[in-house]
Enzyme design. Sequence first.
Site, mmCIF file in Angstrom:
data_model
loop_
_atom_site.group_PDB
_atom_site.id
_atom_site.type_symbol
_atom_site.label_atom_id
_atom_site.label_comp_id
_atom_site.label_asym_id
_atom_site.label_seq_id
_atom_site.Cartn_x
_atom_site.Cartn_y
_atom_site.Cartn_z
ATOM 1 N N GLY A 230 0.820 -1.200 0.000
ATOM 2 C CA GLY A 230 0.000 0.000 0.000
ATOM 3 C C GLY A 230 0.853 1.249 0.000
ATOM 4 O O GLY A 230 2.081 1.194 0.149
ATOM 5 N N GLY B 162 9.065 0.515 -1.886
ATOM 6 C CA GLY B 162 9.750 -0.685 -1.430
ATOM 7 C C GLY B 162 10.389 -0.633 -0.064
ATOM 8 O O GLY B 162 11.294 -1.426 0.211
ATOM 9 N N SER C 71 6.749 5.977 -4.213
ATOM 10 C CA SER C 71 5.912 4.841 -4.590
ATOM 11 C C SER C 71 5.632 4.875 -6.091
ATOM 12 O O SER C 71 5.442 5.947 -6.677
ATOM 13 C CB SER C 71 4.591 4.907 -3.826
ATOM 14 O OG SER C 71 3.627 4.057 -4.415
ATOM 15 N N GLU D 203 3.049 4.275 -7.433
ATOM 16 C CA GLU D 203 1.689 4.763 -7.647
ATOM 17 C C GLU D 203 1.573 6.273 -7.463
ATOM 18 O O GLU D 203 0.459 6.822 -7.481
ATOM 19 C CB GLU D 203 0.720 4.070 -6.674
ATOM 20 C CG GLU D 203 0.720 2.567 -6.741
ATOM 21 C CD GLU D 203 0.115 1.999 -8.023
ATOM 22 O OE1 GLU D 203 -0.068 2.771 -8.989
ATOM 23 O OE2 GLU D 203 -0.175 0.797 -8.050
ATOM 24 N N HIS E 180 -4.049 4.116 -0.430
ATOM 25 C CA HIS E 180 -4.178 3.008 -1.381
ATOM 26 C C HIS E 180 -3.686 1.732 -0.717
ATOM 27 O O HIS E 180 -2.663 1.734 -0.028
ATOM 28 C CB HIS E 180 -3.365 3.274 -2.640
ATOM 29 C CG HIS E 180 -3.187 2.070 -3.513
ATOM 30 N ND1 HIS E 180 -4.257 1.353 -4.020
ATOM 31 C CD2 HIS E 180 -2.074 1.434 -3.949
ATOM 32 C CE1 HIS E 180 -3.803 0.341 -4.747
ATOM 33 N NE2 HIS E 180 -2.484 0.366 -4.720
ATOM 34 N N HIS F 83 -4.267 -2.983 -0.722
ATOM 35 C CA HIS F 83 -4.759 -4.189 -1.379
ATOM 36 C C HIS F 83 -5.526 -5.045 -0.373
ATOM 37 O O HIS F 83 -5.139 -6.197 -0.107
ATOM 38 C CB HIS F 83 -3.604 -4.991 -1.969
ATOM 39 C CG HIS F 83 -2.807 -4.266 -3.002
ATOM 40 N ND1 HIS F 83 -1.561 -4.707 -3.426
ATOM 41 C CD2 HIS F 83 -3.058 -3.131 -3.704
ATOM 42 C CE1 HIS F 83 -1.092 -3.877 -4.340
ATOM 43 N NE2 HIS F 83 -1.977 -2.909 -4.525
ATOM 44 N N TYR G 89 -26.307 0.070 3.896
ATOM 45 C CA TYR G 89 -26.389 1.532 3.963
ATOM 46 C C TYR G 89 -25.026 2.209 4.065
ATOM 47 O O TYR G 89 -24.864 3.392 3.698
ATOM 48 C CB TYR G 89 -27.283 1.968 5.130
ATOM 49 C CG TYR G 89 -26.674 1.813 6.508
ATOM 50 C CD1 TYR G 89 -25.858 2.815 7.043
ATOM 51 C CD2 TYR G 89 -26.913 0.678 7.273
ATOM 52 C CE1 TYR G 89 -25.298 2.684 8.300
ATOM 53 C CE2 TYR G 89 -26.358 0.539 8.525
ATOM 54 C CZ TYR G 89 -25.550 1.543 9.041
ATOM 55 O OH TYR G 89 -24.990 1.406 10.277
ATOM 56 N N HIS H 192 -6.711 -5.065 -9.020
ATOM 57 C CA HIS H 192 -5.657 -4.351 -8.301
ATOM 58 C C HIS H 192 -5.988 -4.237 -6.815
ATOM 59 O O HIS H 192 -5.553 -5.054 -6.022
ATOM 60 C CB HIS H 192 -5.469 -2.969 -8.945
ATOM 61 C CG HIS H 192 -4.247 -2.236 -8.499
ATOM 62 N ND1 HIS H 192 -3.580 -1.345 -9.315
ATOM 63 C CD2 HIS H 192 -3.586 -2.223 -7.321
ATOM 64 C CE1 HIS H 192 -2.536 -0.839 -8.657
ATOM 65 N NE2 HIS H 192 -2.530 -1.346 -7.433
ATOM 66 N N TYR I 252 -22.606 12.120 9.904
ATOM 67 C CA TYR I 252 -22.325 10.772 10.411
ATOM 68 C C TYR I 252 -20.830 10.520 10.451
ATOM 69 O O TYR I 252 -20.082 10.995 9.614
ATOM 70 C CB TYR I 252 -22.988 9.716 9.521
ATOM 71 C CG TYR I 252 -22.747 8.285 9.963
ATOM 72 C CD1 TYR I 252 -23.623 7.646 10.822
ATOM 73 C CD2 TYR I 252 -21.638 7.575 9.514
ATOM 74 C CE1 TYR I 252 -23.414 6.331 11.229
ATOM 75 C CE2 TYR I 252 -21.414 6.270 9.919
ATOM 76 C CZ TYR I 252 -22.293 5.661 10.769
ATOM 77 O OH TYR I 252 -22.063 4.355 11.171
#
Length: 221
Positions: free
Chosen positions: A33, A49, A78, A80, A99, A101, A120, A162, A215
């Site tokens: 992540g 890494g 990263s 990403e 992000h 997995h 909900y 992914h 909420y």
Amino acid sequence: MKPPYEDTTAVRQAVIDACLQMNAEGINQGSSGNISVRAGNQMLITPSGVAYEAMTPDMLVQISLDGSPAPEGQMKPSTEWPFHLAILQAKPAVNAVVHAHPVHCSALAMNRQSIPACHYMVAAFGGTDVPLADYALFGSRQLSDNIVAALQDRSACLMANHGAVCTGESLPRALWRMVELETLAKGYATSLMIGEPHILSQSEMDEVIAAFADYGLKDSR
């Protein structure tokens, strides 16, 4: 919106703590992540890494939100980082991107399934479903485009074959959404195994969405 962090040392440590929390709560494995935060006109993102347990604040990578070259002498960000940057550029109210997995989110993403209004709590992500971003190679411009499109009026999405990405007005908010998303995905995946889940109607979801205006976890600044 003013970013919730002024001291980059504090935010860098907050990112590391959030990474460790992700793994402790079972919503991520290893260093797969990545997390980014808005800090002024910069993005701070986890390096590529590096085990979270070994990460130190100085290892986080600073990238300008205007896309100008990053300062030299930093670790590699990263892989990403492009979609993190694209999200922060496209959504000024977002100050953090998480992000990961998570197993159940990833399982649905492998089947290329979005999450409908089966519960909900779907409303916690801004609408009547949690959408699925189309597949593209990790780190690619196409993946960034696909994720930004999926997040147009949502705070989270699954990523085909992914994982998942959640956004937040603050880092605690984004991390809270990731935990809630994996819980929702687990429930939906389980319901598919035992029968056909009942989907809430538009009017039922409209009521929930209205109720969600006040909420859950409040912004932490």
